[in-house]
Design a protein around this motif. Structure first.
Motif, PDB file in Angstrom:
ATOM      1  N   PRO A   1       5.637   8.959   7.871  1.00 19.09           N
ATOM      2  CA  PRO A   1       6.155   7.575   7.578  1.00 19.09           C
ATOM      3  C   PRO A   1       5.924   6.687   8.369  1.00 19.09           C
ATOM      4  O   PRO A   1       5.768   5.428   8.064  1.00 19.09           O
ATOM      5  N   SER A   2       6.247   7.143   9.682  1.00 21.85           N
ATOM      6  CA  SER A   2       6.331   5.863  10.762  1.00 21.85           C
ATOM      7  C   SER A   2       4.765   5.542  10.968  1.00 21.85           C
ATOM      8  O   SER A   2       4.613   4.715  12.021  1.00 21.85           O
TER       9      SER A   2
ATOM     10  N   ALA B   1      -2.555   4.164   9.860  1.00 20.93           N
ATOM     11  CA  ALA B   1      -3.521   4.583   8.724  1.00 20.93           C
ATOM     12  C   ALA B   1      -4.016   2.748   8.297  1.00 20.93           C
ATOM     13  O   ALA B   1      -5.359   2.955   8.043  1.00 20.93           O
ATOM     14  N   MET B   2      -3.077   2.001   8.241  1.00 23.59           N
ATOM     15  CA  MET B   2      -3.544   0.622   7.576  1.00 23.59           C
ATOM     16  C   MET B   2      -4.615  -0.147   8.596  1.00 23.59           C
ATOM     17  O   MET B   2      -5.622  -0.768   8.263  1.00 23.59           O
ATOM     18  N   ASN B   3      -4.417   0.161   9.754  1.00 28.15           N
ATOM     19  CA  ASN B   3      -5.573  -0.328  10.575  1.00 28.15           C
ATOM     20  C   ASN B   3      -6.675   0.243  10.581  1.00 28.15           C
ATOM     21  O   ASN B   3      -7.781  -0.539  10.638  1.00 28.15           O
ATOM     22  N   ILE B   4      -6.785   1.406  10.176  1.00 33.57           N
ATOM     23  CA  ILE B   4      -8.349   2.323  10.229  1.00 33.57           C
ATOM     24  C   ILE B   4      -8.735   1.536   8.572  1.00 33.57           C
ATOM     25  O   ILE B   4     -10.025   1.397   8.655  1.00 33.57           O
TER      26      ILE B   4
ATOM     27  N   CYS C   1       0.425   1.336  -0.941  1.00 30.62           N
ATOM     28  CA  CYS C   1      -0.444   2.527  -1.605  1.00 30.62           C
ATOM     29  C   CYS C   1      -0.285   3.776  -0.392  1.00 30.62           C
ATOM     30  O   CYS C   1      -0.096   4.837  -0.850  1.00 30.62           O
ATOM     31  N   ILE C   2      -0.595   3.006   0.756  1.00 32.82           N
ATOM     32  CA  ILE C   2      -0.613   4.004   1.935  1.00 32.82           C
ATOM     33  C   ILE C   2       0.950   4.508   2.275  1.00 32.82           C
ATOM     34  O   ILE C   2       0.919   5.588   2.475  1.00 32.82           O
ATOM     35  N   LYS C   3       1.682   3.885   2.120  1.00 33.24           N
ATOM     36  CA  LYS C   3       3.182   4.198   2.336  1.00 33.24           C
ATOM     37  C   LYS C   3       3.487   5.426   1.107  1.00 33.24           C
ATOM     38  O   LYS C   3       4.254   6.449   1.466  1.00 33.24           O
ATOM     39  N   ASN C   4       3.024   5.008  -0.121  1.00 24.42           N
ATOM     40  CA  ASN C   4       3.169   6.069  -0.970  1.00 24.42           C
ATOM     41  C   ASN C   4       2.591   7.480  -0.814  1.00 24.42           C
ATOM     42  O   ASN C   4       3.098   8.544  -0.907  1.00 24.42           O
ATOM     43  N   ASP C   5       1.186   7.233  -0.155  1.00 27.30           N
ATOM     44  CA  ASP C   5       0.683   8.465   0.419  1.00 27.30           C
ATOM     45  C   ASP C   5       1.512   9.324   1.299  1.00 27.30           C
ATOM     46  O   ASP C   5       1.645  10.547   1.263  1.00 27.30           O
ATOM     47  N   SER C   6       1.976   8.484   2.025  1.00 25.67           N
ATOM     48  CA  SER C   6       2.831   9.142   3.037  1.00 25.67           C
ATOM     49  C   SER C   6       4.113   9.757   2.421  1.00 25.67           C
ATOM     50  O   SER C   6       4.526  10.993   2.811  1.00 25.67           O
ATOM     51  N   MET C   7       4.897   9.160   1.571  1.00 26.98           N
ATOM     52  CA  MET C   7       6.072   9.556   0.999  1.00 26.98           C
ATOM     53  C   MET C   7       5.987  10.751   0.005  1.00 26.98           C
ATOM     54  O   MET C   7       6.603  11.779  -0.270  1.00 26.98           O
ATOM     55  N   THR C   8       4.680  10.879  -0.396  1.00 26.62           N
ATOM     56  CA  THR C   8       3.868  12.142  -1.427  1.00 26.62           C
ATOM     57  C   THR C   8       3.715  13.176  -0.593  1.00 26.62           C
ATOM     58  O   THR C   8       3.014  14.000  -1.402  1.00 26.62           O
ATOM     59  N   ASN C   9       3.470  12.991   0.719  1.00 28.17           N
ATOM     60  CA  ASN C   9       2.712  14.240   1.616  1.00 28.17           C
ATOM     61  C   ASN C   9       1.190  14.224   1.365  1.00 28.17           C
ATOM     62  O   ASN C   9       0.666  15.196   1.389  1.00 28.17           O
ATOM     63  N   LYS C  10       0.330  13.287   1.045  1.00 28.01           N
ATOM     64  CA  LYS C  10      -0.668  13.304   0.429  1.00 28.01           C
ATOM     65  C   LYS C  10      -1.660  12.452   1.555  1.00 28.01           C
ATOM     66  O   LYS C  10      -2.789  12.480   1.656  1.00 28.01           O
TER      67      LYS C  10
END
Length: 172
Positions: free
Chosen positions: A15-16, A21-24, A49-58
């Motif tokens: 999550p941190s 990821a957003m920079n990429i 969206c990317i934060k949600n990917d992190s929170m759902t381990n995707k």
């Protein structure tokens, strides 16, 4: 000459690390825009969206010797948009889908996407899943080339992110 990252691996994003990821993703958005491709130009994928990917381990990083070369979402829960394919999938079995794949600027053109797909296939096979689906914009000719090079077959169109996408799948 093709560069092959010999220690490429997929590492679950923490999550941190959403900003990394957003920079990429933001760099990939700029790269798409420079090519005249409309994909990812309306906000998606955004921070939430990317934060949600992190929170759902995707959310995953493609990493070689500690260097982050790309970001992607690996999802085994299905994609609702794929239920309305204007075409026919090769199988109705469970599948893995990759969304939001972006390669860092310094790794583009170095076969990283193909290596990522192979790693996703191994991860999927370890879960007993041998069906792989993905979509992209019709204008994204580079991604279409990468998909075809990796054995994906065009299956039709879907509606996703407020536009029509072309859908591919592969059995492995």
């Amino acid at each position: 000459m093709k560069v092959r990252y010999v220690k490429l691996e997929l590492i679950l994003m923490k999550p941190s690390e959403v900003d990394i990821a957003m920079n990429i993703i933001d760099s990939a958005k700029k790269h798409l825009k420079e090519q005249g491709i409309d994909q990812w130009q309306t906000g998606y994928p955004d921070y939430e969206c990317i934060k949600n990917d992190s929170m759902t381990n995707k959310g995953f990083f493609a990493v070689d010797n500690g260097n982050i070369l790309g970001y992607l979402c690996i999802d085994f829960d299905g994609e609702p948009a794929y239920n309305n394919l204007n075409g026919t999938w090769s199988s109705d079995k469970d599948y893995v889908v990759v969304h939001r794949m972006a390669i860092s600027e310094n790794a583009r053109g170095k076969n990283v996407s193909s290596q990522i797909f192979k790693l996703v296939e191994k991860m999927s096979a370890d879960k007993g899943i041998t069906n792989f689906r993905v979509d992209t914009d019709a204008d994204n000719v580079k991604m279409q080339h990468i998909l075809k090079k990796n054995g994906f077959i065009y299956r039709g169109t879907i509606w996703f992110d407020n536009s029509e996408k072309i859908a591919f799948d592969k059995q492995f």
